[in-house]
Design a protein around this motif. Structure first.
Motif, PDB file in Angstrom:
ATOM      1  N   UNK A  85       0.207  -1.248   0.197  1.00  0.00           N
ATOM      2  CA  UNK A  85       0.455   0.035   0.140  1.00  0.00           C
ATOM      3  C   UNK A  85       0.649   1.561  -0.242  1.00  0.00           C
ATOM      4  N   UNK A  86       2.208   1.105   0.318  1.00  0.00           N
ATOM      5  CA  UNK A  86       2.945   2.677   0.139  1.00  0.00           C
ATOM      6  C   UNK A  86       4.287   2.201  -0.793  1.00  0.00           C
ATOM      7  N   UNK A  87       3.858   1.071  -1.138  1.00  0.00           N
ATOM      8  CA  UNK A  87       5.122   1.103  -2.737  1.00  0.00           C
ATOM      9  C   UNK A  87       4.622   0.798  -3.621  1.00  0.00           C
ATOM     10  N   UNK A  88       4.995   1.543  -4.971  1.00  0.00           N
ATOM     11  CA  UNK A  88       4.786   1.209  -5.959  1.00  0.00           C
ATOM     12  C   UNK A  88       6.210   1.619  -6.938  1.00  0.00           C
ATOM     13  N   UNK A  89       6.608   0.822  -7.787  1.00  0.00           N
ATOM     14  CA  UNK A  89       8.458   0.614  -8.083  1.00  0.00           C
ATOM     15  C   UNK A  89       8.253   1.499  -9.413  1.00  0.00           C
ATOM     16  N   UNK A  90       6.342   1.570  -9.541  1.00  0.00           N
ATOM     17  CA  UNK A  90       7.276   2.383 -11.157  1.00  0.00           C
ATOM     18  C   UNK A  90       5.920   4.075 -10.558  1.00  0.00           C
ATOM     19  N   UNK A  91       6.200   4.441  -9.582  1.00  0.00           N
ATOM     20  CA  UNK A  91       6.521   5.840  -9.127  1.00  0.00           C
ATOM     21  C   UNK A  91       6.814   6.421  -7.643  1.00  0.00           C
ATOM     22  N   UNK A  92       8.225   5.514  -7.908  1.00  0.00           N
ATOM     23  CA  UNK A  92       8.946   6.221  -7.045  1.00  0.00           C
ATOM     24  C   UNK A  92      10.687   6.457  -8.130  1.00  0.00           C
ATOM     25  N   UNK A  93      11.980   7.196  -7.849  1.00  0.00           N
ATOM     26  CA  UNK A  93      13.551   7.046  -8.243  1.00  0.00           C
ATOM     27  C   UNK A  93      14.055   6.961  -7.117  1.00  0.00           C
ATOM     28  N   UNK A  94      14.768   5.961  -7.078  1.00  0.00           N
ATOM     29  CA  UNK A  94      16.103   5.657  -5.680  1.00  0.00           C
ATOM     30  C   UNK A  94      16.553   7.257  -5.257  1.00  0.00           C
ATOM     31  N   UNK A  95      16.575   7.488  -4.475  1.00  0.00           N
ATOM     32  CA  UNK A  95      17.382   9.080  -3.947  1.00  0.00           C
ATOM     33  C   UNK A  95      16.841  10.452  -4.114  1.00  0.00           C
ATOM     34  N   UNK A  96      15.807  10.377  -4.910  1.00  0.00           N
ATOM     35  CA  UNK A  96      14.939  11.743  -5.207  1.00  0.00           C
ATOM     36  C   UNK A  96      14.983  11.821  -4.131  1.00  0.00           C
ATOM     37  N   UNK A  97      14.470  11.488  -3.067  1.00  0.00           N
ATOM     38  CA  UNK A  97      14.438  12.933  -1.674  1.00  0.00           C
ATOM     39  C   UNK A  97      15.895  13.752  -1.501  1.00  0.00           C
ATOM     40  N   UNK A  98      17.534  13.178  -2.268  1.00  0.00           N
ATOM     41  CA  UNK A  98      18.455  13.699  -1.791  1.00  0.00           C
ATOM     42  C   UNK A  98      18.621  14.642  -2.520  1.00  0.00           C
ATOM     43  N   UNK A  99      18.156  14.517  -4.298  1.00  0.00           N
ATOM     44  CA  UNK A  99      18.279  14.710  -5.194  1.00  0.00           C
ATOM     45  C   UNK A  99      18.116  15.667  -5.934  1.00  0.00           C
ATOM     46  N   UNK A 100      16.363  15.515  -5.237  1.00  0.00           N
ATOM     47  CA  UNK A 100      15.843  17.121  -5.629  1.00  0.00           C
ATOM     48  C   UNK A 100      16.115  17.681  -5.573  1.00  0.00           C
ATOM     49  N   UNK A 101      16.607  18.767  -4.654  1.00  0.00           N
ATOM     50  CA  UNK A 101      16.912  20.173  -4.311  1.00  0.00           C
ATOM     51  C   UNK A 101      18.065  20.672  -5.104  1.00  0.00           C
TER      52      UNK A 101
END
Length: 228
Positions: A132-148
């Motif tokens: 319910x919290x993880x859909x691999x097609x809708x998430x990118x690894x390290x996006x939380x670190x890289x976005x800025x």
């Protein structure tokens, strides 16, 4: 409440008491030796919250049981498995380097776990199932670190895997991310588009990588983005 429980399970096993602690503090473990061989420093371990799954069949099960989580909750979170033949329950991840998969809010929603052995019979990666919290097609690894950094530099780099992304960041290229495998999706492209229209594709130069590059270009162009 269901999603919150699963998020709490992931936070507990990812954080300082378990996977992360096991890698950072147990320097003589085979996983720690592998991480050292790959040039992964303590600083990198802390930045990506990398971890080590203990070389046991039920360590995650025992750990979460002490935190009053039920087996059903652990099964739904995907951190343990049930053998349909004998009904035995065991850890999904064992004696592997753990990569927490985080959403853009830095919440751990899944894991990817790499083998440290050269055994061809063993899968190189074991990944969390869809939950319910993880859909691999809708998430990118390290996006939380890289976005800025993507927003600041006005371009992103998509790599093929977690270790590729980590190598980029170690080299000071802090706007690199990765899909879960080479299956880059339109949902992932839409995430990148929020920060920049420009995307550099850095997949492996083999048949699978070349096919994935062409597919990624097609997806990016369909969203009026600029692939390089």
């Amino acid at each position: 409440l269901r999603k919150l429980k699963i998020l709490c399970v992931h936070k507990l096993v990812c954080h300082k008491e378990f996977f992360f602690h096991n890698l950072l503090e147990n320097k003589v473990s085979s996983v720690a030796e592998y991480a050292k061989k790959r040039g992964i420093s303590n600083e990198t371990i802390k930045k990506f919250m990398l971890g080590a799954a203990p070389d046991e069949w039920d360590s995650t099960l025992k750990f979460l049981s002490t935190k009053d989580y039920t087996q059903d909750e652990m099964l739904e979170a995907g951190v343990i498995l049930r053998n349909p033949e004998n009904n035995n329950i065991y850890d999904r991840f064992r004696n592997r380097l753990i990569f927490p998969i985080k959403d853009e809010l830095s919440r751990t929603v899944g894991f990817s776990a790499r083998t440290i052995n050269d055994n061809e019979k063993e899968a190189k990666y074991v990944n969390s199932p869809e939950t319910p919290i993880f859909r691999k097609s809708k998430i990118l690894y390290a996006m939380d670190i890289a976005k800025d950094n993507i927003r600041k530099l006005d371009f992103s780099i998509i790599c093929e895997g977690q270790l590729d992304v980590i190598a980029m960041h170690i080299a000071g290229i802090n706007n690199a991310v990765a899909p879960q495998g080479t299956s880059f999706t339109s949902e992932q492209a839409a995430i990148l588009k929020r920060y920049s229209n420009k995307v550099y594709i850095c997949f492996d130069d083999d048949d699978a990588g070349r096919k994935a590059i062409l597919r990624a270009i097609e997806i990016l162009l369909s969203l009026d983005m600029e692939p390089f």
